[in-house]
Design a protein around this motif. Sequence first.
Motif, mmCIF file in Angstrom:
data_model
loop_
_atom_site.group_PDB
_atom_site.id
_atom_site.type_symbol
_atom_site.label_atom_id
_atom_site.label_comp_id
_atom_site.label_asym_id
_atom_site.label_seq_id
_atom_site.Cartn_x
_atom_site.Cartn_y
_atom_site.Cartn_z
ATOM 1 N N SER A 158 0.909 -1.370 0.010
ATOM 2 C CA SER A 158 0.047 0.137 -0.023
ATOM 3 C C SER A 158 0.847 1.100 -0.042
ATOM 4 O O SER A 158 1.820 1.515 0.906
ATOM 5 N N CYS A 159 0.739 2.145 -1.083
ATOM 6 C CA CYS A 159 1.327 3.283 -1.116
ATOM 7 C C CYS A 159 0.149 4.460 -1.061
ATOM 8 O O CYS A 159 0.280 5.556 -1.651
ATOM 9 N N LEU A 160 -1.036 3.933 -0.540
ATOM 10 C CA LEU A 160 -2.135 5.013 -0.515
ATOM 11 C C LEU A 160 -1.840 5.958 0.494
ATOM 12 O O LEU A 160 -1.234 5.759 1.611
ATOM 13 N N ALA A 161 -2.411 7.230 0.195
ATOM 14 C CA ALA A 161 -2.069 8.422 1.185
ATOM 15 C C ALA A 161 -3.288 9.502 0.768
ATOM 16 O O ALA A 161 -3.374 9.811 -0.488
ATOM 17 N N SER A 162 -3.878 10.036 1.630
ATOM 18 C CA SER A 162 -4.696 11.115 1.430
ATOM 19 C C SER A 162 -4.092 12.433 0.772
ATOM 20 O O SER A 162 -2.876 12.560 0.912
ATOM 21 N N ARG A 163 -4.832 12.980 -0.264
ATOM 22 C CA ARG A 163 -3.888 14.070 -0.924
ATOM 23 C C ARG A 163 -4.181 15.376 -0.040
ATOM 24 O O ARG A 163 -3.229 16.268 -0.031
ATOM 25 N N SER A 164 -5.130 15.723 0.730
ATOM 26 C CA SER A 164 -5.165 16.837 1.340
ATOM 27 C C SER A 164 -5.026 16.816 2.789
ATOM 28 O O SER A 164 -4.344 17.887 3.399
ATOM 29 N N GLY A 165 -5.139 15.535 3.471
ATOM 30 C CA GLY A 165 -4.782 15.449 4.882
ATOM 31 C C GLY A 165 -5.878 15.922 5.737
ATOM 32 O O GLY A 165 -5.774 15.739 7.076
ATOM 33 N N VAL A 166 -7.049 16.478 5.183
ATOM 34 C CA VAL A 166 -8.242 16.967 6.121
ATOM 35 C C VAL A 166 -8.987 15.629 6.453
ATOM 36 O O VAL A 166 -9.004 14.664 5.981
ATOM 37 N N LYS A 167 -9.939 15.994 7.587
ATOM 38 C CA LYS A 167 -10.361 14.620 8.038
ATOM 39 C C LYS A 167 -11.029 13.726 7.217
ATOM 40 O O LYS A 167 -10.968 12.564 7.618
ATOM 41 N N ALA A 168 -12.098 14.310 6.538
ATOM 42 C CA ALA A 168 -12.805 13.274 5.530
ATOM 43 C C ALA A 168 -12.116 12.450 4.737
ATOM 44 O O ALA A 168 -12.042 11.227 4.597
ATOM 45 N N ASP A 169 -10.975 13.172 4.071
ATOM 46 C CA ASP A 169 -10.128 12.349 3.132
ATOM 47 C C ASP A 169 -9.262 11.687 3.803
ATOM 48 O O ASP A 169 -8.899 10.364 3.150
ATOM 49 N N ALA A 170 -8.781 12.069 4.936
ATOM 50 C CA ALA A 170 -7.770 11.267 5.686
ATOM 51 C C ALA A 170 -8.265 9.697 6.056
ATOM 52 O O ALA A 170 -7.733 8.857 5.715
ATOM 53 N N TRP A 171 -9.512 9.801 6.521
ATOM 54 C CA TRP A 171 -10.148 8.681 7.207
ATOM 55 C C TRP A 171 -10.698 7.817 5.908
ATOM 56 O O TRP A 171 -10.727 6.838 6.324
ATOM 57 N N ALA A 172 -11.004 8.629 5.002
ATOM 58 C CA ALA A 172 -11.423 7.727 3.603
ATOM 59 C C ALA A 172 -10.139 6.784 3.054
ATOM 60 O O ALA A 172 -10.340 5.758 2.711
ATOM 61 N N VAL A 173 -9.118 7.463 3.164
ATOM 62 C CA VAL A 173 -8.246 6.857 2.353
ATOM 63 C C VAL A 173 -7.141 6.155 2.970
ATOM 64 O O VAL A 173 -6.925 5.100 2.952
ATOM 65 N N ASP A 174 -6.441 6.907 4.251
ATOM 66 C CA ASP A 174 -5.554 6.552 4.915
ATOM 67 C C ASP A 174 -6.096 5.244 5.893
ATOM 68 O O ASP A 174 -5.290 4.453 6.278
ATOM 69 N N TYR A 175 -7.395 5.292 6.180
ATOM 70 C CA TYR A 175 -7.765 4.181 6.914
ATOM 71 C C TYR A 175 -8.781 3.269 6.288
ATOM 72 O O TYR A 175 -8.445 2.053 6.110
ATOM 73 N N ARG A 176 -9.854 3.646 5.750
ATOM 74 C CA ARG A 176 -10.764 2.943 5.139
ATOM 75 C C ARG A 176 -10.349 2.343 3.907
ATOM 76 O O ARG A 176 -10.442 0.958 3.727
ATOM 77 N N ALA A 177 -9.752 2.945 2.959
ATOM 78 C CA ALA A 177 -9.333 2.310 1.715
ATOM 79 C C ALA A 177 -8.197 1.267 2.215
ATOM 80 O O ALA A 177 -8.278 0.138 1.616
ATOM 81 N N ASN A 178 -7.161 1.445 3.170
ATOM 82 C CA ASN A 178 -6.218 0.588 3.523
ATOM 83 C C ASN A 178 -6.951 -0.717 4.186
ATOM 84 O O ASN A 178 -6.495 -1.837 4.050
ATOM 85 N N LEU A 179 -7.953 -0.345 4.923
ATOM 86 C CA LEU A 179 -8.675 -1.446 5.558
ATOM 87 C C LEU A 179 -9.319 -2.287 4.553
ATOM 88 O O LEU A 179 -9.339 -3.682 4.425
ATOM 89 N N ASN A 180 -9.856 -1.874 3.330
ATOM 90 C CA ASN A 180 -10.464 -2.649 2.404
ATOM 91 C C ASN A 180 -9.370 -3.222 1.496
ATOM 92 O O ASN A 180 -9.382 -4.541 1.211
ATOM 93 N N LEU A 181 -8.212 -2.766 1.465
ATOM 94 C CA LEU A 181 -6.934 -3.407 0.813
ATOM 95 C C LEU A 181 -6.486 -4.793 1.697
ATOM 96 O O LEU A 181 -6.209 -5.726 1.191
ATOM 97 N N LEU A 182 -6.516 -4.493 2.805
ATOM 98 C CA LEU A 182 -6.016 -5.442 4.101
ATOM 99 C C LEU A 182 -7.317 -6.756 3.899
ATOM 100 O O LEU A 182 -6.788 -7.920 3.646
ATOM 101 N N THR A 183 -8.587 -6.409 3.577
ATOM 102 C CA THR A 183 -9.481 -7.321 3.109
ATOM 103 C C THR A 183 -9.179 -8.444 1.973
ATOM 104 O O THR A 183 -9.390 -9.561 2.245
ATOM 105 N N ILE A 184 -8.769 -7.483 1.087
ATOM 106 C CA ILE A 184 -8.446 -8.239 -0.195
ATOM 107 C C ILE A 184 -7.177 -9.103 0.129
ATOM 108 O O ILE A 184 -6.998 -10.262 -0.624
#
Length: 315
Positions: free
Chosen positions: A75-101
């Motif tokens: 995973s080289c995923l990272a939120s572009r803006s770093g603001v709350k909604a983007d951070a939790w969508a990418v840095d957390y939830r997207a990585n969580l889905n990747l871990l599921t995969i």
Amino acid sequence: MKSPENKLQRVLLAGATGTIGSAVAHALVARGFNLTCVVRQGADTTHLPADARIIEVDLTQTATHGDDDFDIVISCLASRSGVKADAWAVDYRANLNLLTIANETGAGQFILLSAICVQRPKLEFQKAKLAFEEVLTKSGLSYQIVRPTAFFKSLSGQVKKVIGGKSFLVFGDGKITSCKPISDRDLANFIVDQIGNAKTFGKVLPIGGPGPAITPLDQAAHLFALIGQKPRIKHVSLKLMDAIIAILSLGAKIIPALEEKAEYARIGRYYATESMLAYDHEAGVYDADATPSYGSDTLFDHYADLVDITKAQAS
């Protein structure tokens, strides 16, 4: 690993359209790995290796991946803006889905590109990254968490302006912070080095580039020397930044849309006052000697290349 041969090892890479992810993709293909990149629908993939297979999935929404199995997930995923909604969508939830995969496809290893700044979390994106790191450590997979220092790109934004006659901006005295910058290429190679490296399984890996730590004043001095000019330094007061943050934070209570601007200001202040080096929590200091070095690319060589390119474009 399912096979000792790189060409038979199947790697799933997320975040390949970013600068670090793209470098990792090219490093993987160069070493003979069977690469699949998961990208958002419509993403520009023209800079990715021709040998890479592309699948389009919005990992912030789903863990759908098709019928393939993978040996390694990176995973080289990272939120572009770093603001709350983007951070939790990418840095957390997207990585969580990747871990599921990774779990569903039988992957035996997960390599996470994180950031060294999570050592002292004060920002939303840092909290989101740490939340996923905690999930990963409890997942049962063999994992490595890579925490690089500053990137060349983040330290090169003033080069063209300085060549054009502007001053180099520093916060405070210009020596508040320091870092050991690492190039995209060196970081990519470090990440790929971890594939199958049992010695680093289950570890957090801080990593910097070659040479000693450098301050913003060091960066300015070298840049002006490259262009043959006397240094022009403009010092920005941290009190001004604090005032801006206070005003935006107060205003956000009345106008919620200002909260994002306040978070941008907090991010700016964080990087203006915190070094991108390993942090000694017991001593309460950043430690350049405790920050491992890797690779051969230096920021100052990168500056020299940028100066040459900028001058060529202007001629």
